[in-house]
Scaffold this motif. Structure first.
Motif, mmCIF file in Angstrom:
data_model
loop_
_atom_site.group_PDB
_atom_site.id
_atom_site.type_symbol
_atom_site.label_atom_id
_atom_site.label_comp_id
_atom_site.label_asym_id
_atom_site.label_seq_id
_atom_site.Cartn_x
_atom_site.Cartn_y
_atom_site.Cartn_z
ATOM 1 N N ALA A 1 0.839 -1.208 0.000
ATOM 2 C CA ALA A 1 0.000 0.000 0.000
ATOM 3 C C ALA A 1 0.869 1.252 0.000
ATOM 4 C CB ALA A 1 -0.928 0.016 1.211
ATOM 5 N N ILE A 2 0.556 2.152 -0.935
ATOM 6 C CA ILE A 2 1.216 3.455 -0.986
ATOM 7 C C ILE A 2 0.168 4.550 -1.173
ATOM 8 C CG2 ILE A 2 3.472 2.678 -1.787
ATOM 9 C CD1 ILE A 2 2.725 3.422 -4.611
ATOM 10 N N LEU A 3 0.509 5.713 -0.643
ATOM 11 C CA LEU A 3 -0.363 6.884 -0.745
ATOM 12 C C LEU A 3 0.390 7.945 -1.537
ATOM 13 C CD1 LEU A 3 -3.052 8.266 0.228
ATOM 14 C CD2 LEU A 3 -1.683 9.193 2.109
ATOM 15 N N LEU A 4 -0.159 8.321 -2.682
ATOM 16 C CA LEU A 4 0.423 9.369 -3.522
ATOM 17 C C LEU A 4 -0.355 10.655 -3.315
ATOM 18 C CD1 LEU A 4 2.281 10.391 -5.846
ATOM 19 C CD2 LEU A 4 0.534 9.537 -7.436
ATOM 20 N N SER A 5 0.342 11.703 -2.924
ATOM 21 C CA SER A 5 -0.246 13.041 -2.801
ATOM 22 C C SER A 5 0.347 13.866 -3.932
ATOM 23 C CB SER A 5 0.089 13.659 -1.443
ATOM 24 O OG SER A 5 -0.436 12.868 -0.410
ATOM 25 N N ILE A 6 -0.517 14.370 -4.794
ATOM 26 C CA ILE A 6 -0.035 15.053 -5.995
ATOM 27 C C ILE A 6 -0.822 16.332 -6.220
ATOM 28 C CG2 ILE A 6 -1.516 13.733 -7.573
ATOM 29 C CD1 ILE A 6 1.080 13.593 -9.394
ATOM 30 N N PRO A 7 -0.117 17.435 -6.534
ATOM 31 C CA PRO A 7 -0.838 18.683 -6.807
ATOM 32 C C PRO A 7 -1.844 18.477 -7.936
ATOM 33 C CG PRO A 7 1.510 19.084 -6.607
ATOM 34 C CD PRO A 7 1.324 17.594 -6.634
ATOM 35 N N TRP A 8 -3.013 19.060 -7.752
ATOM 36 C CA TRP A 8 -4.095 18.892 -8.719
ATOM 37 C C TRP A 8 -4.595 20.273 -9.106
ATOM 38 C CZ3 TRP A 8 -4.326 14.734 -11.298
ATOM 39 C CH2 TRP A 8 -5.460 14.361 -12.007
ATOM 40 N N GLN A 9 -5.755 20.359 -9.630
ATOM 41 C CA GLN A 9 -6.301 21.625 -10.108
ATOM 42 C C GLN A 9 -6.663 22.560 -8.967
ATOM 43 O OE1 GLN A 9 -9.593 20.412 -12.503
ATOM 44 N NE2 GLN A 9 -8.318 19.425 -14.021
ATOM 45 N N ASN A 10 -6.651 23.856 -9.276
ATOM 46 C CA ASN A 10 -7.083 24.897 -8.331
ATOM 47 C C ASN A 10 -6.372 24.815 -6.982
ATOM 48 O OD1 ASN A 10 -8.924 25.752 -10.296
ATOM 49 N ND2 ASN A 10 -10.459 24.315 -9.555
ATOM 50 N N ASP A 11 -5.091 24.587 -7.004
ATOM 51 C CA ASP A 11 -4.281 24.528 -5.783
ATOM 52 C C ASP A 11 -4.728 23.444 -4.804
ATOM 53 O OD1 ASP A 11 -2.606 26.604 -6.638
ATOM 54 O OD2 ASP A 11 -4.039 28.103 -5.919
ATOM 55 N N CYS A 12 -5.389 22.423 -5.288
ATOM 56 C CA CYS A 12 -5.787 21.289 -4.449
ATOM 57 C C CYS A 12 -4.731 20.187 -4.576
ATOM 58 C CB CYS A 12 -7.131 20.726 -4.904
ATOM 59 S SG CYS A 12 -8.501 21.850 -4.626
ATOM 60 N N THR A 13 -4.748 19.290 -3.622
ATOM 61 C CA THR A 13 -3.885 18.113 -3.677
ATOM 62 C C THR A 13 -4.774 16.889 -3.711
ATOM 63 O OG1 THR A 13 -2.145 19.241 -2.451
ATOM 64 C CG2 THR A 13 -2.055 16.844 -2.496
ATOM 65 N N LEU A 14 -4.475 15.981 -4.632
ATOM 66 C CA LEU A 14 -5.213 14.736 -4.769
ATOM 67 C C LEU A 14 -4.425 13.640 -4.047
ATOM 68 C CD1 LEU A 14 -7.642 13.321 -6.158
ATOM 69 C CD2 LEU A 14 -6.114 12.885 -8.098
ATOM 70 N N HIS A 15 -5.124 12.868 -3.219
ATOM 71 C CA HIS A 15 -4.488 11.795 -2.447
ATOM 72 C C HIS A 15 -5.047 10.460 -2.935
ATOM 73 C CE1 HIS A 15 -3.024 14.943 0.196
ATOM 74 N NE2 HIS A 15 -4.274 15.388 0.278
ATOM 75 N N LEU A 16 -4.171 9.632 -3.498
ATOM 76 C CA LEU A 16 -4.549 8.353 -4.074
ATOM 77 C C LEU A 16 -3.924 7.215 -3.276
ATOM 78 C CD1 LEU A 16 -3.676 9.448 -7.675
ATOM 79 C CD2 LEU A 16 -5.988 9.068 -6.855
ATOM 80 N N LEU A 17 -4.747 6.272 -2.856
ATOM 81 C CA LEU A 17 -4.279 5.112 -2.102
ATOM 82 C C LEU A 17 -4.328 3.886 -3.012
ATOM 83 C CD1 LEU A 17 -3.460 3.710 0.555
ATOM 84 C CD2 LEU A 17 -5.906 3.602 1.134
ATOM 85 N N ASN A 18 -3.167 3.286 -3.247
ATOM 86 C CA ASN A 18 -3.042 2.103 -4.097
ATOM 87 C C ASN A 18 -2.771 0.906 -3.195
ATOM 88 O OD1 ASN A 18 -2.485 0.220 -6.085
ATOM 89 N ND2 ASN A 18 -0.738 1.299 -6.940
ATOM 90 N N VAL A 19 -3.659 -0.103 -3.267
ATOM 91 C CA VAL A 19 -3.583 -1.252 -2.361
ATOM 92 C C VAL A 19 -3.507 -2.552 -3.151
ATOM 93 C CG1 VAL A 19 -4.792 -2.530 -0.538
ATOM 94 C CG2 VAL A 19 -4.977 -0.038 -0.640
ATOM 95 N N TYR A 20 -2.604 -3.419 -2.731
ATOM 96 C CA TYR A 20 -2.529 -4.793 -3.237
ATOM 97 C C TYR A 20 -2.663 -5.700 -2.018
ATOM 98 C CZ TYR A 20 -0.662 -9.015 -5.447
ATOM 99 O OH TYR A 20 -0.492 -10.291 -5.919
ATOM 100 N N ALA A 21 -3.887 -6.107 -1.726
ATOM 101 C CA ALA A 21 -4.180 -6.887 -0.515
ATOM 102 C C ALA A 21 -3.816 -8.360 -0.709
ATOM 103 C CB ALA A 21 -5.657 -6.751 -0.159
ATOM 104 N N PRO A 22 -3.477 -9.038 0.376
ATOM 105 C CA PRO A 22 -3.134 -10.464 0.296
ATOM 106 C C PRO A 22 -4.335 -11.325 -0.102
ATOM 107 C CG PRO A 22 -2.419 -9.516 2.393
ATOM 108 C CD PRO A 22 -3.288 -8.497 1.723
ATOM 109 N N ASN A 23 -4.031 -12.481 -0.677
ATOM 110 C CA ASN A 23 -5.077 -13.443 -1.043
ATOM 111 C C ASN A 23 -5.643 -14.176 0.165
ATOM 112 O OD1 ASN A 23 -5.272 -13.300 -3.920
ATOM 113 N ND2 ASN A 23 -3.256 -14.247 -4.030
#
Length: 166
Positions: A68-90
């Motif tokens: 799991a990683i969390l990407l915080s990236i500048p987005w439109q109108n001075d906002c920041t977009l926070h994306l959580l990418n998860v690869y859960a166990p089987n």
């Protein structure tokens, strides 16, 4: 054209990342978290198309190495977009634990994290029997823990909200 791609089960070594940067560094930036205990079995990554999005002030946090990683990236109108990418166990028990472990990142004061705006990935479970053919239910406790994380983050499943009976 894709702006941000979330990938799971990435088997990227440092050598791979260098080669990707050499060949595609002018168009893409890769943010990656391998699993040090199993680099050939796990790993999560974001690939950002730098011709569409600036990564100058982007920040990635590894929450669970290779899972799991969390990407915080500048987005439109001075906002920041926070994306959580998860690869859960089987494994159902490990899957349940992984959601609990992620939830702890937002419910403890050890490392204040921004709430994810979007969570995506390979969850290795289904929330509802309707999501499978033939229908079957997944590990109940894992689903409960996933739902607790979604509630904490204020997230919802857009498909299930729109098509609750399909």
């Amino acid at each position: 054209m894709t702006a941000i791609l979330a990938l799971q089960k990435m088997h990227l070594s440092d050598k791979h990342l260098v080669r990707i940067a050499e060949h595609y560094g002018h168009r893409f930036t890769v943010f990656h978290s391998p699993d040090p205990s199993a680099p050939n079995a796990r790993g999560v990554a974001f690939v950002v198309n730098t011709s569409l999005i600036r990564v100058t002030n982007a920040h990635v946090r590894t929450l669970v190495p290779g899972r799991a990683i969390l990407l915080s990236i500048p987005w439109q109108n001075d906002c920041t977009l926070h994306l959580l990418n998860v690869y859960a166990p089987n494994d159902p028990t490990e899957n349940q634990h992984s959601w609990s472990q992620l939830l702890e990142h937002w419910t403890t004061n050890h490392s204040p994290l921004p709430k994810a705006d979007i969570m995506l990935g390979d969850f290795n479970l289904v929330k509802d029997e309707l999501d499978c053919l033939p229908p079957y239910a997944d590990h109940t406790r894992a689903v409960v823990e996933l739902n607790a994380l979604k509630t904490c983050l204020g997230l919802y499943n857009g498909w299930h909200t729109t098509y609750s009976d399909k």
